[in-house]
Design a protein around this motif. Sequence first.
Motif, PDB file in Angstrom:
ATOM      1  N   MET A  18      28.316 -28.708  -5.629  1.00 45.35           N
ATOM      2  CA  MET A  18      27.727 -27.462  -5.139  1.00 45.35           C
ATOM      3  C   MET A  18      27.107 -26.696  -6.290  1.00 45.35           C
ATOM      4  SD  MET A  18      30.869 -26.287  -2.647  1.00 45.35           S
ATOM      5  CE  MET A  18      30.055 -24.799  -2.083  1.00 45.35           C
ATOM      6  N   ASN A  19      26.118 -25.878  -5.986  1.00 46.78           N
ATOM      7  CA  ASN A  19      25.517 -25.020  -6.998  1.00 46.78           C
ATOM      8  C   ASN A  19      26.503 -23.934  -7.418  1.00 46.78           C
ATOM      9  OD1 ASN A  19      23.024 -26.336  -6.941  1.00 46.78           O
ATOM     10  ND2 ASN A  19      22.278 -25.033  -5.283  1.00 46.78           N
ATOM     11  N   ILE A  20      26.470 -23.592  -8.691  1.00 47.29           N
ATOM     12  CA  ILE A  20      27.312 -22.502  -9.187  1.00 47.29           C
ATOM     13  C   ILE A  20      26.815 -21.173  -8.624  1.00 47.29           C
ATOM     14  CG2 ILE A  20      28.006 -21.236 -11.279  1.00 47.29           C
ATOM     15  CD1 ILE A  20      29.370 -23.980 -10.994  1.00 47.29           C
ATOM     16  N   PHE A  21      25.523 -20.991  -8.613  1.00 48.56           N
ATOM     17  CA  PHE A  21      24.927 -19.726  -8.189  1.00 48.56           C
ATOM     18  C   PHE A  21      24.600 -19.752  -6.705  1.00 48.56           C
ATOM     19  CE2 PHE A  21      20.903 -17.025  -8.130  1.00 48.56           C
ATOM     20  CZ  PHE A  21      21.591 -15.830  -8.049  1.00 48.56           C
ATOM     21  N   ASP A  22      25.136 -18.783  -5.976  1.00 49.39           N
ATOM     22  CA  ASP A  22      24.854 -18.627  -4.549  1.00 49.39           C
ATOM     23  C   ASP A  22      24.279 -17.222  -4.353  1.00 49.39           C
ATOM     24  OD1 ASP A  22      24.842 -18.324  -1.803  1.00 49.39           O
ATOM     25  OD2 ASP A  22      26.868 -19.109  -1.514  1.00 49.39           O
ATOM     26  N   PRO A  23      22.951 -17.104  -4.456  1.00 47.85           N
ATOM     27  CA  PRO A  23      22.341 -15.767  -4.413  1.00 47.85           C
ATOM     28  C   PRO A  23      22.627 -14.992  -3.132  1.00 47.85           C
ATOM     29  CG  PRO A  23      20.657 -17.485  -4.321  1.00 47.85           C
ATOM     30  CD  PRO A  23      21.963 -18.170  -4.578  1.00 47.85           C
ATOM     31  N   GLU A  24      22.711 -15.672  -2.009  1.00 46.07           N
ATOM     32  CA  GLU A  24      22.988 -14.969  -0.749  1.00 46.07           C
ATOM     33  C   GLU A  24      24.395 -14.375  -0.744  1.00 46.07           C
ATOM     34  OE1 GLU A  24      20.975 -14.031   1.768  1.00 46.07           O
ATOM     35  OE2 GLU A  24      19.448 -14.778   0.384  1.00 46.07           O
ATOM     36  N   ARG A  25      25.361 -15.115  -1.281  1.00 43.75           N
ATOM     37  CA  ARG A  25      26.735 -14.599  -1.341  1.00 43.75           C
ATOM     38  C   ARG A  25      26.798 -13.376  -2.256  1.00 43.75           C
ATOM     39  NH1 ARG A  25      32.015 -14.679  -0.716  1.00 43.75           N
ATOM     40  NH2 ARG A  25      33.438 -14.739  -2.477  1.00 43.75           N
ATOM     41  N   GLU A  26      26.157 -13.457  -3.412  1.00 41.95           N
ATOM     42  CA  GLU A  26      26.160 -12.317  -4.330  1.00 41.95           C
ATOM     43  C   GLU A  26      25.520 -11.098  -3.684  1.00 41.95           C
ATOM     44  OE1 GLU A  26      24.926 -12.801  -8.339  1.00 41.95           O
ATOM     45  OE2 GLU A  26      26.132 -14.598  -8.621  1.00 41.95           O
ATOM     46  N   LYS A  27      24.405 -11.310  -3.030  1.00 44.11           N
ATOM     47  CA  LYS A  27      23.704 -10.212  -2.365  1.00 44.11           C
ATOM     48  C   LYS A  27      24.595  -9.566  -1.317  1.00 44.11           C
ATOM     49  CE  LYS A  27      19.403  -9.438   0.171  1.00 44.11           C
ATOM     50  NZ  LYS A  27      18.208 -10.073   0.724  1.00 44.11           N
ATOM     51  N   GLN A  28      25.303 -10.389  -0.535  1.00 45.50           N
ATOM     52  CA  GLN A  28      26.192  -9.892   0.510  1.00 45.50           C
ATOM     53  C   GLN A  28      27.354  -9.092  -0.083  1.00 45.50           C
ATOM     54  OE1 GLN A  28      28.111 -12.983   2.744  1.00 45.50           O
ATOM     55  NE2 GLN A  28      29.265 -11.560   4.006  1.00 45.50           N
ATOM     56  N   ILE A  29      27.967  -9.620  -1.128  1.00 45.91           N
ATOM     57  CA  ILE A  29      29.104  -8.938  -1.752  1.00 45.91           C
ATOM     58  C   ILE A  29      28.686  -7.573  -2.295  1.00 45.91           C
ATOM     59  CG2 ILE A  29      30.674  -9.009  -3.739  1.00 45.91           C
ATOM     60  CD1 ILE A  29      30.801 -12.077  -3.247  1.00 45.91           C
ATOM     61  N   ILE A  30      27.555  -7.544  -2.988  1.00 45.12           N
ATOM     62  CA  ILE A  30      27.088  -6.288  -3.570  1.00 45.12           C
ATOM     63  C   ILE A  30      26.708  -5.292  -2.476  1.00 45.12           C
ATOM     64  CG2 ILE A  30      25.244  -5.242  -4.939  1.00 45.12           C
ATOM     65  CD1 ILE A  30      25.452  -7.799  -6.731  1.00 45.12           C
ATOM     66  N   SER A  31      26.064  -5.789  -1.444  1.00 40.05           N
ATOM     67  CA  SER A  31      25.674  -4.920  -0.332  1.00 40.05           C
ATOM     68  C   SER A  31      26.902  -4.300   0.327  1.00 40.05           C
ATOM     69  CB  SER A  31      24.868  -5.723   0.683  1.00 40.05           C
ATOM     70  OG  SER A  31      24.566  -4.937   1.803  1.00 40.05           O
ATOM     71  N   GLU A  32      27.907  -5.107   0.591  1.00 46.62           N
ATOM     72  CA  GLU A  32      29.133  -4.607   1.226  1.00 46.62           C
ATOM     73  C   GLU A  32      29.883  -3.628   0.326  1.00 46.62           C
ATOM     74  OE1 GLU A  32      31.355  -8.053   2.443  1.00 46.62           O
ATOM     75  OE2 GLU A  32      29.868  -8.604   3.949  1.00 46.62           O
ATOM     76  N   ALA A  33      29.894  -3.918  -0.971  1.00 50.03           N
ATOM     77  CA  ALA A  33      30.627  -3.065  -1.908  1.00 50.03           C
ATOM     78  C   ALA A  33      29.966  -1.704  -2.082  1.00 50.03           C
ATOM     79  CB  ALA A  33      30.738  -3.758  -3.262  1.00 50.03           C
ATOM     80  N   THR A  34      28.659  -1.646  -1.933  1.00 49.85           N
ATOM     81  CA  THR A  34      27.952  -0.390  -2.184  1.00 49.85           C
ATOM     82  C   THR A  34      27.589   0.364  -0.904  1.00 49.85           C
ATOM     83  OG1 THR A  34      25.824  -1.547  -2.266  1.00 49.85           O
ATOM     84  CG2 THR A  34      26.988  -1.220  -4.365  1.00 49.85           C
ATOM     85  N   GLU A  35      27.839  -0.238   0.218  1.00 53.87           N
ATOM     86  CA  GLU A  35      27.420   0.329   1.503  1.00 53.87           C
ATOM     87  C   GLU A  35      27.871   1.772   1.702  1.00 53.87           C
ATOM     88  OE1 GLU A  35      28.542  -0.793   5.980  1.00 53.87           O
ATOM     89  OE2 GLU A  35      27.646  -2.434   4.823  1.00 53.87           O
ATOM     90  N   ALA A  36      29.116   2.065   1.459  1.00 48.86           N
ATOM     91  CA  ALA A  36      29.658   3.398   1.739  1.00 48.86           C
ATOM     92  C   ALA A  36      29.670   4.317   0.516  1.00 48.86           C
ATOM     93  CB  ALA A  36      31.080   3.258   2.282  1.00 48.86           C
ATOM     94  N   MET A  37      29.095   3.845  -0.567  1.00 49.49           N
ATOM     95  CA  MET A  37      29.124   4.640  -1.795  1.00 49.49           C
ATOM     96  C   MET A  37      27.992   5.659  -1.815  1.00 49.49           C
ATOM     97  SD  MET A  37      30.091   1.939  -4.729  1.00 49.49           S
ATOM     98  CE  MET A  37      30.880   3.179  -5.724  1.00 49.49           C
ATOM     99  N   PRO A  38      28.213   6.761  -2.510  1.00 49.20           N
ATOM    100  CA  PRO A  38      27.110   7.713  -2.681  1.00 49.20           C
ATOM    101  C   PRO A  38      25.965   7.054  -3.463  1.00 49.20           C
ATOM    102  CG  PRO A  38      29.204   8.631  -3.462  1.00 49.20           C
ATOM    103  CD  PRO A  38      29.441   7.199  -3.143  1.00 49.20           C
ATOM    104  N   ASP A  39      24.758   7.436  -3.148  1.00 47.80           N
ATOM    105  CA  ASP A  39      23.588   6.821  -3.784  1.00 47.80           C
ATOM    106  C   ASP A  39      23.634   6.891  -5.312  1.00 47.80           C
ATOM    107  OD1 ASP A  39      22.479   6.025  -1.406  1.00 47.80           O
ATOM    108  OD2 ASP A  39      21.187   7.789  -1.218  1.00 47.80           O
ATOM    109  N   ASN A  40      24.148   7.985  -5.852  1.00 46.09           N
ATOM    110  CA  ASN A  40      24.170   8.128  -7.315  1.00 46.09           C
ATOM    111  C   ASN A  40      25.207   7.232  -7.998  1.00 46.09           C
ATOM    112  OD1 ASN A  40      26.341   9.642  -6.313  1.00 46.09           O
ATOM    113  ND2 ASN A  40      26.251  11.092  -8.004  1.00 46.09           N
ATOM    114  N   GLU A  41      26.053   6.535  -7.231  1.00 44.20           N
ATOM    115  CA  GLU A  41      27.046   5.617  -7.803  1.00 44.20           C
ATOM    116  C   GLU A  41      26.724   4.151  -7.536  1.00 44.20           C
ATOM    117  OE1 GLU A  41      30.903   6.762  -6.382  1.00 44.20           O
ATOM    118  OE2 GLU A  41      30.815   8.729  -7.338  1.00 44.20           O
TER     119      GLU A  41
END
Length: 85
Positions: free
Chosen positions: A41-64
């Motif tokens: 398998m590839n080490i880099f999974d861009p879709e997974r990274e994008k999903q994780i970051i999106s979920e982690a920042t979803e409820a955060m204030p824009d300045n954070e």
Amino acid sequence: MTELELMRKKIDEIDEKLLVLFKERLEVSKQIGILKKKYKMNIFDPEREKQIISEATEAMPDNEKKYTESFLHNLMDISKEVQSE
């Protein structure tokens, strides 16, 4: 102890906790790297990274959000490096 010293002590305590979790994450990343190599398998999974970051920042204030994104990108880059070894 001054207010600044108290806050620095608190940061030191948080850093200790983060380092314990970081070491644990590195070990799991090594195991994931072994599995990815085993299954070709590839080490880099861009879709997974994008999903994780999106979920982690979803409820955060824009300045954070940018700080969280930067933190997670750095963390994932380190994990990918460990998995590639």
